[in-house]
Design a protein around this motif. Structure first.
Motif, mmCIF file in Angstrom:
data_model
loop_
_atom_site.group_PDB
_atom_site.id
_atom_site.type_symbol
_atom_site.label_atom_id
_atom_site.label_comp_id
_atom_site.label_asym_id
_atom_site.label_seq_id
_atom_site.Cartn_x
_atom_site.Cartn_y
_atom_site.Cartn_z
ATOM 1 N N ASN A 36 0.844 -1.194 0.000
ATOM 2 C CA ASN A 36 0.000 0.000 0.000
ATOM 3 C C ASN A 36 0.885 1.252 0.000
ATOM 4 O OD1 ASN A 36 0.773 0.573 2.643
ATOM 5 N ND2 ASN A 36 -0.928 -0.616 3.504
ATOM 6 N N LYS A 37 0.193 2.409 -0.105
ATOM 7 C CA LYS A 37 0.910 3.682 -0.264
ATOM 8 C C LYS A 37 1.870 3.928 0.909
ATOM 9 C CE LYS A 37 -0.489 8.497 -0.412
ATOM 10 N NZ LYS A 37 -1.627 9.363 -0.168
ATOM 11 N N GLU A 38 1.398 3.654 2.115
ATOM 12 C CA GLU A 38 2.216 3.925 3.306
ATOM 13 C C GLU A 38 3.460 3.023 3.318
ATOM 14 O OE1 GLU A 38 -1.182 3.558 3.448
ATOM 15 O OE2 GLU A 38 -1.401 5.738 3.565
ATOM 16 N N GLN A 39 3.251 1.740 3.002
ATOM 17 C CA GLN A 39 4.392 0.813 2.991
ATOM 18 C C GLN A 39 5.421 1.253 1.955
ATOM 19 O OE1 GLN A 39 1.943 -2.615 2.115
ATOM 20 N NE2 GLN A 39 2.563 -3.626 4.019
ATOM 21 N N LEU A 40 4.904 1.621 0.761
ATOM 22 C CA LEU A 40 5.813 1.993 -0.327
ATOM 23 C C LEU A 40 6.591 3.258 0.035
ATOM 24 C CD1 LEU A 40 6.784 1.439 -3.222
ATOM 25 C CD2 LEU A 40 4.860 2.795 -4.052
ATOM 26 N N THR A 41 5.881 4.253 0.576
ATOM 27 C CA THR A 41 6.545 5.514 0.915
ATOM 28 C C THR A 41 7.614 5.288 1.988
ATOM 29 O OG1 THR A 41 4.429 6.547 0.453
ATOM 30 C CG2 THR A 41 6.068 7.945 1.487
ATOM 31 N N ALA A 42 7.315 4.385 2.906
ATOM 32 C CA ALA A 42 8.284 4.125 3.979
ATOM 33 C C ALA A 42 9.492 3.337 3.476
ATOM 34 C CB ALA A 42 7.596 3.372 5.118
ATOM 35 N N GLN A 43 9.268 2.429 2.535
ATOM 36 C CA GLN A 43 10.339 1.508 2.117
ATOM 37 C C GLN A 43 11.216 2.031 0.976
ATOM 38 O OE1 GLN A 43 10.938 -1.770 2.981
ATOM 39 N NE2 GLN A 43 9.269 -2.194 4.403
ATOM 40 N N ILE A 44 10.657 2.925 0.164
ATOM 41 C CA ILE A 44 11.302 3.243 -1.110
ATOM 42 C C ILE A 44 12.720 3.794 -0.933
ATOM 43 C CG2 ILE A 44 10.298 5.586 -1.304
ATOM 44 C CD1 ILE A 44 10.644 3.178 -4.214
ATOM 45 N N LYS A 45 12.980 4.425 0.202
ATOM 46 C CA LYS A 45 14.315 5.041 0.400
ATOM 47 C C LYS A 45 15.440 3.995 0.464
ATOM 48 C CE LYS A 45 13.759 5.545 5.433
ATOM 49 N NZ LYS A 45 12.395 4.951 5.468
ATOM 50 N N ASN A 46 15.063 2.723 0.633
ATOM 51 C CA ASN A 46 16.089 1.676 0.741
ATOM 52 C C ASN A 46 16.492 1.084 -0.612
ATOM 53 O OD1 ASN A 46 15.905 1.853 3.548
ATOM 54 N ND2 ASN A 46 14.066 0.566 3.518
ATOM 55 N N TYR A 47 15.888 1.567 -1.702
ATOM 56 C CA TYR A 47 16.065 0.870 -2.990
ATOM 57 C C TYR A 47 16.610 1.783 -4.094
ATOM 58 C CZ TYR A 47 13.522 -2.780 -0.634
ATOM 59 O OH TYR A 47 13.162 -3.744 0.262
ATOM 60 N N ASP A 48 17.295 1.135 -5.041
ATOM 61 C CA ASP A 48 17.830 1.843 -6.214
ATOM 62 C C ASP A 48 16.865 1.761 -7.390
ATOM 63 O OD1 ASP A 48 20.445 2.160 -4.926
ATOM 64 O OD2 ASP A 48 20.602 0.000 -5.210
ATOM 65 N N ALA A 49 15.998 0.745 -7.367
ATOM 66 C CA ALA A 49 15.040 0.599 -8.474
ATOM 67 C C ALA A 49 13.735 0.033 -7.931
ATOM 68 C CB ALA A 49 15.601 -0.319 -9.558
ATOM 69 N N LEU A 50 12.642 0.384 -8.618
ATOM 70 C CA LEU A 50 11.308 -0.075 -8.238
ATOM 71 C C LEU A 50 10.669 -0.691 -9.475
ATOM 72 C CD1 LEU A 50 8.705 0.005 -6.376
ATOM 73 C CD2 LEU A 50 8.282 2.278 -7.324
ATOM 74 N N ILE A 51 10.069 -1.882 -9.307
ATOM 75 C CA ILE A 51 9.345 -2.507 -10.425
ATOM 76 C C ILE A 51 7.878 -2.632 -10.032
ATOM 77 C CG2 ILE A 51 9.074 -4.623 -11.791
ATOM 78 C CD1 ILE A 51 12.097 -4.978 -11.663
ATOM 79 N N VAL A 52 6.988 -2.175 -10.932
ATOM 80 C CA VAL A 52 5.549 -2.172 -10.642
ATOM 81 C C VAL A 52 4.759 -2.711 -11.837
ATOM 82 C CG1 VAL A 52 5.761 -0.133 -9.150
ATOM 83 C CG2 VAL A 52 5.217 0.178 -11.572
ATOM 84 N N ARG A 53 3.467 -3.034 -11.571
ATOM 85 C CA ARG A 53 2.494 -3.205 -12.665
ATOM 86 C C ARG A 53 1.534 -2.012 -12.557
ATOM 87 N NH1 ARG A 53 0.309 -9.203 -12.507
ATOM 88 N NH2 ARG A 53 -1.087 -8.331 -14.096
#
Ligand SMILES: NC(=O)c1ccc[n+]([C@@H]2O[C@H](COP(=O)([O-])OP(=O)(O)OC[C@H]3O[C@@H](n4cnc5c(N)ncnc54)[C@H](O)[C@@H]3O)[C@@H](O)[C@H]2O)c1
Ligand SMILES: O=C(O)[C@H](O)COP(=O)(O)O
Length: 536
Positions: A36-53
């Motif tokens: 969900n939006k909250e999880q993604l916003t909290a986690q995204i800072k740990n990653y270099d790339a994001l893959i979505v559908r």
């Protein structure tokens, strides 16, 4: 452009091959079924790339919450769930895999057309409810009917050729596909207003954009044949849902097949529950084949960018593919270096870049962006790269003009080169503009001249430009090498080279490379006309 991806987040269900391919390339991957939006916003800072559908909304808030995000990969076609402008401003590459699911989406569309003609879903539901309603579900043949295909790209044309096998006459509309091209796959490309009155069935296959939002609405329904059947397996909003419901209720629309909705999951229950509506929960790409292709494609595209093997499927920098080509990397390093040197010498707001020679033909834009990167590094609020350089330059009030000339003037080596002129009306070191000339020898960026002061005096063919550098100007005949050497050594640094230019209107420029930056230039300032320090 260097992309370095150590850790990838997959925020919703993507084929397992995606993770496997990335891991085989040494990339760590974390997978979630549906963040969900909250999880993604909290986690995204740990990653270099994001893959979505299509189920993950990559908003500007999510992008702003990232720290070192470099790539957003869409395992599929539509990128309307991604704020592409915000990604570009943050220098984040957006990629998709537009070919991977076209056949699946086309096949679902054909299924919708057949189902609408024969009321298959409604009849199935009725029989499962133990009813035997043969009269209620009489249908019509597709043979001889006219199908209008709006959007004649990858999916639209696959739908057209398949429905021709049923004997349908196919017409269509696409302002970007020439009529002779659509004629090759049996579709007459007509103006929209000519399409509406001719169609028994209309199917939409465009992206959702301001120009396609509400293509079918109250006004255009009035131009359609009574009882026209409508299919939308592209994006919710291309067919206006309120208008569609009104047309279904009035009988102007004889049925609708919907795979996509203005809001997903849809809240418009009166539309979904209408007896002439058949609908699926955005299943166009949901086949094992399409998912495998999209998952593999996006993983391979990311690996290719990491390895510097080229750029495929870029959404927000398709014109910058040369920035990812190893052959051009020294030239981009040159642009950055000349930008950094210009900025150190003169705080100008107008930048003029001219590239010369066949080698640089076609990278004028990319090269100009590299110069901006050099000028603006450490001056702007976001990390700058080839993608966001023009946006950050505009925000910083910097104007760039770029031109290219095929012929190489005499003052450059045969491989070509570039001139970077920075202009200012503000306080200057020497004049109100400054020109730096550069080129690449082997794969080494070199400075050829500052204004008329050349560094191409035999045996030199330009000064390698990179690392910690000092540029200083003196009156001719003033020898500062020993002073510079002493100051540099006293500061615990090491002098790597010292080269002086030919004389220019009474001044002479010297370039010094040192191992570590000097904290204090004040001693040297008493011996020279001007001195600046920079690092590239
Ligand atoms: N339901 C699903 O699961 C599913 C699966 C895949 C793709 N899609 C969607 O299908 C749509 C089409 O995908 P595609 O791969 O064929 O895209 P595409 O880019 O190959 O084709 C789109 C075509 O629309 C045309 N177009 C643009 N504006 C137009 C206008 N005003 N009028 C008519 N035509 C116009 C373009 O010129 C282009 O040829 C996209 O919205 C995509 O997101 C949905
Ligand atoms: O644009 C697309 O690729 C389709 O809408 C498919 O979306 P999905 O990957 O969420 O099924």
């Amino acid at each position: 452009m260097d992309i370095s991806i150590g850790k990838v987040l997959i925020s919703e269900t993507v084929d397992r091959r995606c993770k496997e391919i990335l891991e085989e390339a040494g990339v760590a991957v974390d997978c979630y079924n549906s963040m969900n939006k909250e999880q993604l916003t909290a986690q995204i800072k740990n990653y270099d790339a994001l893959i979505v559908r299509s189920g993950t909304k990559v908003s500007k808030e999510v992008i702003a919450a990232s720290d070192h995000l470099q790539v957003i990969g869409r395992a599929g076609t539509g990128v309307d769930n991604i704020d592409v402008d915000a990604a570009t401003r943050h220098g984040v590459l957006v990629m998709n895999t537009p070919d991977g699911n076209s056949l699946s989406a086309a096949e679902l569309t054909c299924g919708m057309i057949l189902s609408l003609a024969r009321n298959i879903p409604q009849a199935v539901t009725s029989l499962k409810a133990e009813k035997w309603e043969r009269k209620k579900f009489g249908g019509l043949e597709l043979y001889g009917k006219t199908l209008g295909v709006v959007g004649l790209g990858r999916i639209g044309r696959e739908v057209a050729v398949r429905m021709q096998a049923f004997g349908m006459k196919t017409i269509g509309h696409d302002p970007f596909i020439p009529a002779n091209v659509s004629a090759e796959f049996g579709v007459a490309n007509l103006p929209l207003e000519e399409i509406w009155p001719l169609c028994d069935f209309i199917t939409f296959h465009t992206p959702l954009m301001p120009s396609t939002r509400g293509l079918l609405c109250d006004e255009t329904f009035l131009q359609c044949k009574p009882s026209v059947r409508v299919v939308n397996c592209a994006r919710g909003g291309i067919v206006d849902e309120d208008s569609l419901l009104r047309a279904l209720n009035s009988g102007r629309c004889g049925g609708a097949g919907l795979d996509v909705f203005e809001e997903e999951p849809p809240k418009n229950i009166s539309l979904l529950s209408h007896h002439s509506v058949i609908c699926t929960p955005h299943l166009g790409a949901s086949t094992s084949e399409a998912q495998q292709r999209c998952g593999e494609d996006i993983a391979r595209q990311i690996v290719s960018v990491i390895h510097g093997d080229g750029l495929v499927g870029a959404v927000n920098c398709s014109k910058l593919t040369k920035a990812f080509n190893p052959e051009y990397q020294p030239w981009l390093r040159l642009g950055i270096a000349l930008g950094a040197a210009s900025r150190a010498l003169l705080a100008g707001s107008n930048v003029q870049v001219v590239t010369y020679g066949t080698r640089l033909n076609g990278i004028m834009d990319v090269f100009g962006r590299a110069v901006l990167m050099g000028i603006l590094r450490d001056q702007v609020s976001l990390p700058i790269n080839i993608l966001n350089a023009p946006f950050l330059a505009e925000e910083a009030g910097l104007k760039l003009s770029s031109t290219h000339e095929i012929s190489v003037p005499e003052r450059f080596p045969a491989c070509g080169g570039c001139s970077v002129i920075i202009n200012t009306h503000a306080e200057t070191i020497n004049k109100d503009h400054l020109e730096l000339l550069g080129s690449v020898l082997g794969d080494c960026p070199v400075l050829l001249a500052i204004g008329k002061a050349s560094f191409m005096n035999a045996p030199l063919a330009g000064i390698p430009i990179g690392g910690h550098m000092l540029i200083l100007s003196t009156k001719p005949g003033v020898h500062v090498l020993s002073t510079v050497l002493g100051t540099v050594e006293e500061a615990g640094s090491q002098l790597m080279f010292f080269t002086s230019s030919s004389k220019d209107d009474g001044n002479q420029w010297s370039i010094v490379r040192i191992s570590n930056p000097l904290k204090d230039l004040s001693v040297l300032k008493t011996f020279v006309l001007s001195i600046v320090q920079f690092c590239v």
